[in-house]
Design a protein around this motif. Sequence first.
Motif, PDB file in Angstrom:
ATOM      1  N   LEU A 130       0.814  -1.213   0.000  1.00  0.00           N
ATOM      2  CA  LEU A 130       0.000   0.000   0.000  1.00  0.00           C
ATOM      3  C   LEU A 130       0.849   1.267   0.000  1.00  0.00           C
ATOM      4  CD1 LEU A 130      -2.851   1.289   0.274  1.00  0.00           C
ATOM      5  CD2 LEU A 130      -2.550   1.155   2.760  1.00  0.00           C
ATOM      6  N   TRP A 131       1.986   1.230   0.673  1.00  0.00           N
ATOM      7  CA  TRP A 131       2.800   2.423   0.866  1.00  0.00           C
ATOM      8  C   TRP A 131       3.961   2.507  -0.120  1.00  0.00           C
ATOM      9  CZ3 TRP A 131       0.925   6.530   2.435  1.00  0.00           C
ATOM     10  CH2 TRP A 131       1.616   7.556   3.086  1.00  0.00           C
ATOM     11  N   GLY A 132       3.947   1.656  -1.156  1.00  0.00           N
ATOM     12  CA  GLY A 132       4.972   1.755  -2.184  1.00  0.00           C
ATOM     13  C   GLY A 132       5.484   0.412  -2.652  1.00  0.00           C
ATOM     14  N   THR A 133       6.265   0.440  -3.712  1.00  0.00           N
ATOM     15  CA  THR A 133       6.876  -0.756  -4.300  1.00  0.00           C
ATOM     16  C   THR A 133       8.390  -0.629  -4.230  1.00  0.00           C
ATOM     17  OG1 THR A 133       5.041  -1.101  -5.844  1.00  0.00           O
ATOM     18  CG2 THR A 133       7.156  -2.093  -6.423  1.00  0.00           C
ATOM     19  N   SER A 134       9.045  -1.643  -3.675  1.00  0.00           N
ATOM     20  CA  SER A 134      10.508  -1.653  -3.640  1.00  0.00           C
ATOM     21  C   SER A 134      11.023  -2.472  -4.815  1.00  0.00           C
ATOM     22  CB  SER A 134      11.025  -2.227  -2.324  1.00  0.00           C
ATOM     23  OG  SER A 134      10.709  -3.607  -2.235  1.00  0.00           O
ATOM     24  N   ALA A 156       0.668   8.186  -9.834  1.00  0.00           N
ATOM     25  CA  ALA A 156       1.626   7.201 -10.359  1.00  0.00           C
ATOM     26  C   ALA A 156       1.859   7.314 -11.863  1.00  0.00           C
ATOM     27  CB  ALA A 156       1.173   5.785  -9.990  1.00  0.00           C
ATOM     28  N   PRO A 157       0.832   7.616 -12.680  1.00  0.00           N
ATOM     29  CA  PRO A 157       1.073   7.730 -14.126  1.00  0.00           C
ATOM     30  C   PRO A 157       2.003   8.882 -14.519  1.00  0.00           C
ATOM     31  CG  PRO A 157      -1.246   7.303 -13.697  1.00  0.00           C
ATOM     32  CD  PRO A 157      -0.623   7.607 -12.379  1.00  0.00           C
ATOM     33  N   TYR A 158       2.325   9.768 -13.577  1.00  0.00           N
ATOM     34  CA  TYR A 158       3.299  10.821 -13.843  1.00  0.00           C
ATOM     35  C   TYR A 158       4.725  10.373 -13.509  1.00  0.00           C
ATOM     36  CZ  TYR A 158      -0.309  14.408 -14.543  1.00  0.00           C
ATOM     37  OH  TYR A 158      -1.356  15.153 -15.036  1.00  0.00           O
ATOM     38  N   GLY A 159       4.865   9.168 -12.962  1.00  0.00           N
ATOM     39  CA  GLY A 159       6.196   8.706 -12.558  1.00  0.00           C
ATOM     40  C   GLY A 159       6.682   9.405 -11.301  1.00  0.00           C
ATOM     41  N   ILE A 160       5.756   9.926 -10.516  1.00  0.00           N
ATOM     42  CA  ILE A 160       6.097  10.631  -9.277  1.00  0.00           C
ATOM     43  C   ILE A 160       6.446   9.606  -8.189  1.00  0.00           C
ATOM     44  CG2 ILE A 160       5.025  11.937  -7.375  1.00  0.00           C
ATOM     45  CD1 ILE A 160       3.609  13.575  -9.576  1.00  0.00           C
ATOM     46  N   GLY A 161       7.384   9.965  -7.317  1.00  0.00           N
ATOM     47  CA  GLY A 161       7.711   9.110  -6.182  1.00  0.00           C
ATOM     48  C   GLY A 161       8.759   8.065  -6.461  1.00  0.00           C
ATOM     49  N   ARG A 162       9.480   8.190  -7.561  1.00  0.00           N
ATOM     50  CA  ARG A 162      10.560   7.254  -7.875  1.00  0.00           C
ATOM     51  C   ARG A 162      11.881   7.771  -7.304  1.00  0.00           C
ATOM     52  NH1 ARG A 162       9.808   6.048 -14.327  1.00  0.00           N
ATOM     53  NH2 ARG A 162       7.810   4.924 -14.246  1.00  0.00           N
ATOM     54  N   ASP A 163      12.655   6.866  -6.736  1.00  0.00           N
ATOM     55  CA  ASP A 163      13.949   7.293  -6.208  1.00  0.00           C
ATOM     56  C   ASP A 163      14.757   6.056  -5.831  1.00  0.00           C
ATOM     57  OD1 ASP A 163      16.025   8.925  -5.362  1.00  0.00           O
ATOM     58  OD2 ASP A 163      14.732  10.230  -4.168  1.00  0.00           O
ATOM     59  N   ARG A 181      21.018  -1.053  -0.807  1.00  0.00           N
ATOM     60  CA  ARG A 181      20.515  -0.111  -1.812  1.00  0.00           C
ATOM     61  C   ARG A 181      19.225  -0.654  -2.385  1.00  0.00           C
ATOM     62  NH1 ARG A 181      22.856   1.356  -7.725  1.00  0.00           N
ATOM     63  NH2 ARG A 181      22.221   3.545  -7.843  1.00  0.00           N
ATOM     64  N   VAL A 182      18.230   0.194  -2.506  1.00  0.00           N
ATOM     65  CA  VAL A 182      16.934  -0.241  -3.014  1.00  0.00           C
ATOM     66  C   VAL A 182      16.315   0.872  -3.848  1.00  0.00           C
ATOM     67  CG1 VAL A 182      15.695   0.560  -0.943  1.00  0.00           C
ATOM     68  CG2 VAL A 182      14.688  -1.231  -2.364  1.00  0.00           C
ATOM     69  N   GLY A 183      15.701   0.495  -4.944  1.00  0.00           N
ATOM     70  CA  GLY A 183      14.924   1.444  -5.723  1.00  0.00           C
ATOM     71  C   GLY A 183      13.477   1.363  -5.277  1.00  0.00           C
ATOM     72  N   PHE A 184      12.710   2.400  -5.544  1.00  0.00           N
ATOM     73  CA  PHE A 184      11.302   2.336  -5.152  1.00  0.00           C
ATOM     74  C   PHE A 184      10.472   3.287  -5.988  1.00  0.00           C
ATOM     75  CE2 PHE A 184      13.181   5.596  -2.432  1.00  0.00           C
ATOM     76  CZ  PHE A 184      12.253   6.627  -2.460  1.00  0.00           C
ATOM     77  N   GLU A 185       9.186   3.004  -6.050  1.00  0.00           N
ATOM     78  CA  GLU A 185       8.197   3.926  -6.611  1.00  0.00           C
ATOM     79  C   GLU A 185       7.045   3.984  -5.619  1.00  0.00           C
ATOM     80  OE1 GLU A 185       6.652   2.582 -10.380  1.00  0.00           O
ATOM     81  OE2 GLU A 185       7.000   0.483  -9.890  1.00  0.00           O
ATOM     82  N   ALA A 186       6.750   5.176  -5.148  1.00  0.00           N
ATOM     83  CA  ALA A 186       5.768   5.349  -4.076  1.00  0.00           C
ATOM     84  C   ALA A 186       5.083   6.699  -4.253  1.00  0.00           C
ATOM     85  CB  ALA A 186       6.449   5.254  -2.719  1.00  0.00           C
ATOM     86  N   ALA A 187       4.276   6.805  -5.289  1.00  0.00           N
ATOM     87  CA  ALA A 187       3.652   8.088  -5.619  1.00  0.00           C
ATOM     88  C   ALA A 187       2.782   8.617  -4.492  1.00  0.00           C
ATOM     89  CB  ALA A 187       2.831   7.945  -6.904  1.00  0.00           C
ATOM     90  N   ALA A 188       1.877   7.799  -3.984  1.00  0.00           N
ATOM     91  CA  ALA A 188       0.958   8.255  -2.935  1.00  0.00           C
ATOM     92  C   ALA A 188       1.717   8.640  -1.679  1.00  0.00           C
ATOM     93  CB  ALA A 188      -0.076   7.177  -2.633  1.00  0.00           C
ATOM     94  N   ALA A 189       2.646   7.788  -1.252  1.00  0.00           N
ATOM     95  CA  ALA A 189       3.391   8.056  -0.026  1.00  0.00           C
ATOM     96  C   ALA A 189       4.154   9.372  -0.114  1.00  0.00           C
ATOM     97  CB  ALA A 189       4.352   6.904   0.265  1.00  0.00           C
ATOM     98  N   MET A 190       4.880   9.575  -1.198  1.00  0.00           N
ATOM     99  CA  MET A 190       5.700  10.777  -1.320  1.00  0.00           C
ATOM    100  C   MET A 190       4.846  12.035  -1.447  1.00  0.00           C
ATOM    101  SD  MET A 190       8.639   9.516  -0.929  1.00  0.00           S
ATOM    102  CE  MET A 190       9.790  10.808  -1.365  1.00  0.00           C
ATOM    103  N   LEU A 191       3.723  11.921  -2.139  1.00  0.00           N
ATOM    104  CA  LEU A 191       2.854  13.080  -2.322  1.00  0.00           C
ATOM    105  C   LEU A 191       2.149  13.443  -1.014  1.00  0.00           C
ATOM    106  CD1 LEU A 191       2.311  14.756  -4.891  1.00  0.00           C
ATOM    107  CD2 LEU A 191       0.168  13.503  -5.144  1.00  0.00           C
ATOM    108  N   ILE A 192       1.629  12.437  -0.311  1.00  0.00           N
ATOM    109  CA  ILE A 192       0.913  12.694   0.943  1.00  0.00           C
ATOM    110  C   ILE A 192       1.853  13.251   1.995  1.00  0.00           C
ATOM    111  CG2 ILE A 192      -0.274  11.555   2.871  1.00  0.00           C
ATOM    112  CD1 ILE A 192      -1.537   9.669   0.741  1.00  0.00           C
ATOM    113  N   ILE A 193       3.042  12.681   2.110  1.00  0.00           N
ATOM    114  CA  ILE A 193       4.005  13.179   3.097  1.00  0.00           C
ATOM    115  C   ILE A 193       4.406  14.621   2.774  1.00  0.00           C
ATOM    116  CG2 ILE A 193       6.398  12.948   3.887  1.00  0.00           C
ATOM    117  CD1 ILE A 193       5.992   9.912   3.856  1.00  0.00           C
ATOM    118  N   ALA A 194       4.663  14.904   1.503  1.00  0.00           N
ATOM    119  CA  ALA A 194       5.058  16.273   1.122  1.00  0.00           C
ATOM    120  C   ALA A 194       3.942  17.271   1.408  1.00  0.00           C
ATOM    121  CB  ALA A 194       5.440  16.307  -0.359  1.00  0.00           C
ATOM    122  N   ALA A 195       2.709  16.895   1.088  1.00  0.00           N
ATOM    123  CA  ALA A 195       1.574  17.789   1.336  1.00  0.00           C
ATOM    124  C   ALA A 195       1.375  18.006   2.832  1.00  0.00           C
ATOM    125  CB  ALA A 195       0.307  17.203   0.715  1.00  0.00           C
TER     126      ALA A 195
END
Length: 412
Positions: A187-191, A253-260, A273-287
């Motif tokens: 729910l909080w992202g994909t590693s 997520a379709p904007y590719g937001i939350g990748r790092d 070292r881990v890659g991840f995509e977590a659009a909702a998590a990164m957006l909600i935390i930033a807001a």
Amino acid sequence: MNNDTAPQKKKVVVAFSGGLDTSFTVMYLTKELGYEVYAACADTGGFSKEQLSENEVKAMKLGAVKYVTLDVTHEYYSKSIKYMVFGNVLRGGTYPISVSSERIFQAMAIARYAKQIGASAIAHGSTGAGNDQVRFDMTFLVMAPEMEIITLTRDKALSRQEEVDYLNRNGYYADFTKLKYSYNVGLWGTSICGGEILDSRQGLPESAYLKPVTKGGSEVISLGFEKGEIASVNGETFTDKVAAIRRVEEIAAPYGIGRDMHVGDTIIGIKGRVGFEAAAAMLIIAAHKFLEKFTLTKGQQYWKDQIAVQYGASLHESQYLEPVMRDMEAFLESSQRNVTGTVTMELHPGYFNTVGVDSPNDLVKTKFGEYGEMQKGWTAEDAKGFIKVSSTPLRVYYTAHKEEASAIEKEI
């Protein structure tokens, strides 16, 4: 032998994901060690209905006497994600601690189920080279100390091919082809692990991400919060916070937001070292963090940041059951009593901008003045007196150490 006198098989609960390691574990415990195997998949929001149905079919083919899905998604939100948002928790300032926190709630769910059915053992498929072995073992040792912990992959130091060969020899054929990347979806992202991540000089290509960039241009999104919790998305109210998170993910997520990419210290002492995509998590935390800048005092923000760093580190290191975590959660929750309002953000391919805040508790809007424009709560003489008193410690020091004052003047 009469069934009444036959020895009763020991019950074991396998933390079952449907992957190679846990598939091997189910079959080996059944065929070689004679256990009565119960396969339990603890879902923290990363499995689809189709995947869960497939897991059940797999488990029964492998020899399990029963398969269950333990849905702990809402528990995971209310007991972990909520506090990670309150604390704006990003490990290393980067990673939203998705896998770390998920594993703990999966392990707790497995332990509860094992106690419920009277199992004598719990098994998981972790290797000896990662963090997950610590998270599972520590949780089981605390919640089910009377049960044996079985870890065949770790104890036998099995290779992937050895596990595949064993399954095939015993008539179980599935596609366990080793992919370039391994994923953990929640729910909080994909590693994302493997591939270029193993080479410190490289980053991940577009093809490594599960959610491709399909949106161009820009889009405005509004996220509403009530006492620190996500409450609305684009004006739509959500009482179900899990649904709200999924809605944000669907939009962003379709904007590719939350990748790092995150690099940090593992529990076992090596760098990971881990890659991840977590659009909702990164957006909600930033807001949420942006809203707090308008609604919290300087002291609240400072001390909350200190506690949040420790809270995130403890989650990562499998210390969720440490009693001090409840104390930190109490502080984090108290700090959110005025964090209510709506944050407007603008989404673009690969990034987002914070735009503005509308809150009844906005501390920027005050009768005392507008920064850089006009003071209303003090006079010019008050300001000069305040500045002079504030400078007193420095004036005292440099009066006593004139040689340092002279050195500074020369540098200037």
